[in-house]
Write an enzyme that holds these catalytic residues in place. Structure first.
Site, PDB file in Angstrom:
ATOM      1  N   LEU A 148       0.873  -1.172   0.000  1.00 49.00           N
ATOM      2  CA  LEU A 148       0.000   0.000   0.000  1.00 49.00           C
ATOM      3  C   LEU A 148       0.908   1.220   0.000  1.00 49.00           C
ATOM      4  CD1 LEU A 148      -2.171  -1.593   2.722  1.00 49.00           C
ATOM      5  CD2 LEU A 148      -3.123  -0.932   0.510  1.00 49.00           C
ATOM      6  N   GLU A 149       0.771   2.086  -1.015  1.00 57.56           N
ATOM      7  CA  GLU A 149       1.573   3.310  -1.048  1.00 57.56           C
ATOM      8  C   GLU A 149       0.806   4.407  -0.323  1.00 57.56           C
ATOM      9  OE1 GLU A 149       3.998   3.839  -4.992  1.00 57.56           O
ATOM     10  OE2 GLU A 149       2.110   2.874  -5.492  1.00 57.56           O
ATOM     11  N   LEU A 150       1.422   4.955   0.712  1.00 54.43           N
ATOM     12  CA  LEU A 150       0.804   6.028   1.499  1.00 54.43           C
ATOM     13  C   LEU A 150       1.339   7.363   0.975  1.00 54.43           C
ATOM     14  CD1 LEU A 150      -0.148   3.672   3.107  1.00 54.43           C
ATOM     15  CD2 LEU A 150       0.952   4.577   5.143  1.00 54.43           C
ATOM     16  N   VAL A 186       4.954   5.565  -6.851  1.00 53.86           N
ATOM     17  CA  VAL A 186       6.197   4.880  -7.229  1.00 53.86           C
ATOM     18  C   VAL A 186       5.930   3.593  -8.013  1.00 53.86           C
ATOM     19  CG1 VAL A 186       8.281   3.728  -6.363  1.00 53.86           C
ATOM     20  CG2 VAL A 186       7.575   5.932  -5.409  1.00 53.86           C
ATOM     21  N   SER A 187       4.964   2.802  -7.559  1.00 53.84           N
ATOM     22  CA  SER A 187       4.767   1.493  -8.203  1.00 53.84           C
ATOM     23  C   SER A 187       4.403   1.636  -9.678  1.00 53.84           C
ATOM     24  CB  SER A 187       3.701   0.684  -7.458  1.00 53.84           C
ATOM     25  OG  SER A 187       2.474   1.390  -7.436  1.00 53.84           O
TER      26      SER A 187
END
Ligand SMILES: NC(=O)c1ccc[n+]([C@@H]2O[C@H](COP(=O)([O-])OP(=O)(O)OC[C@H]3O[C@@H](n4cnc5c(N)ncnc54)[C@H](O)[C@@H]3O)[C@@H](O)[C@H]2O)c1
Ligand SMILES: *[C@@H]1O[C@H](CO)[C@@H](O)[C@H](O)[C@H]1NC(C)=O
Length: 316
Positions: A148-150, A186-187
């Protein structure tokens, strides 16, 4: 404050991402209660037919008993500890949603958006307290893939981010805070950089769509589930690590980077460029007109990879 002990999660929008998040909470935390608010007319039938398939290695009835459908947004959020939205990806929807949620939710509730591209700083413009809103970008499907990107806006309070991070860490997830907003986070930036290079190589006729996929799944695919690019090349550099790798192989790396940029320029590798027709044709020829393959098989195999690399499976 409820986060440590009670677990009522309101999910606003339960399409692809929402149902997967429901499965995540229901299976990873046996005490959680999940409330769904979604305007689609066939909601209950859709949930009945889709969600049980996501509840792998869990007591399906026990999970379904903790799931509730809310008739209104207010009903969904008024007792929630966490509200996460994954409704349509459009700015007016998200901008108008948050002030309504803010009106009805308790003061401790975390406000999270699953958006892939609309930053919190744009979503929060009509909120009374924008410090409460945080983007939590899942990688599809989030009941299987742990990332999970916060992504905080400049107004998001550090406390919102740290509380969200520990909430998802307790579910056995991998929440990674970024320091600031950036397009694609980023992903997707990484994934789309690879996609661009892949499109370029195929459009130059160097490799076919299907062979390129085989190259990825039989080399960096499995490698990257064990070690990311930095750790991989740090190991590749031997005793000198990444520093040594760049000294020894840096010439080749630089040549590739130059070639890639030249390829993008000369073949106009932009979205909608001429190359696109040929790449899509090859994909359809290799995999059929519809991209919807057997996601159950994909998910089963992905789970086994994650088990092999030691993803912590809690609540099992
Ligand atoms: N699909 C992905 O791979 C992916 C990955 C990460 C993030 N996201 C993000 O998640 C969000 C949803 O994507 P998705 O692929 O699940 O879309 P989806 O179309 O499958 O689901 C959206 C859901 O929102 C519901 N909805 C529409 N209007 C609503 C309203 N006013 N109130 C409540 N619900 C409403 C729809 O009925 C639908 O079930 C988007 O913001 C997207 O950017 C998607
Ligand atoms: C969904 O499943 C529940 C529980 O089995 C059942 O009571 C309900 O009627 C079902 N709804 C639909 C629309 O299929």
């Amino acid at each position: 404050m409820g986060i440590g002990t009670t677990h009522t999660i309101a999910l606003i929008g339960s399409g692809t991402i929402g149902l997967s998040l429901a499965a995540l909470h229901l299976t990873k935390d046996p005490h959680s209660k999940v409330i769904i608010y979604d305007t689609r007319p066939d909601l209950e039938a859709y949930i009945n037919s889709t969600l049980p398939g996501y509840l792998v290695n869990a007591d399906v009835q026990q999970c379904m008993a903790r799931l509730h459908l809310a008739p209104t947004l207010k009903d969904a959020v008024e007792r929630a500890d966490v509200v996460q939205e994954q409704g349509p990806e459009n700015l007016p929807f998200k901008q108008s949603l948050w002030p309504q949620i803010e009106t009805h939710a308790p003061s401790h509730t975390l406000f999270l958006s699953s958006t892939s591209g609309i930053p919190a700083s744009q979503q929060c413009t009509s909120m009374r307290d924008p410090s409460r809103l945080l983007v939590v970008h899942p990688y599809n499907p989030p009941h299987i893939l742990p990332l999970l990107e916060l992504v905080p806006s400049p107004q998001t309070s550090p406390e919102t981010t740290t509380r969200t991070q520990s909430f998802f860490a307790r579910l056995g997830r991998v929440p990674i805070p970024l320091t600031r907003e950036c397009p694609g986070f980023v992903s997707n930036r990484l994934a789309f950089a690879l996609l661009r290079e892949a499109c370029s190589l195929v459009s130059q006729g160097i490799v076919s769509v299907q062979d390129l996929d085989s190259i990825v799944t039989s080399s960096m695919g499995p490698r990257w589930s064990v070690a990311g690019p930095f750790k991989s090349y740090h190991a590749g550099g031997g005793t000198e690590g990444l520093r040594g790798f760049m000294e020894k192989i840096g010439g080749t790396v630089g040549m590739c980077w130059e070639e890639s940029e030249k390829g993008y320029r000369e073949n106009n590798i932009v979205v909608g460029g001429e190359w696109q027709e040929e790449v899509c044709r090859q994909a359809e020829e290799a995999y059929g007109k519809s991209g919807v393959g057997d996601t159950a098989e994909r998910d089963r195999k992905t789970r086994r990879v994650l088990e092999a690399v030691g993803e912590r499976e809690r609540g099992r």
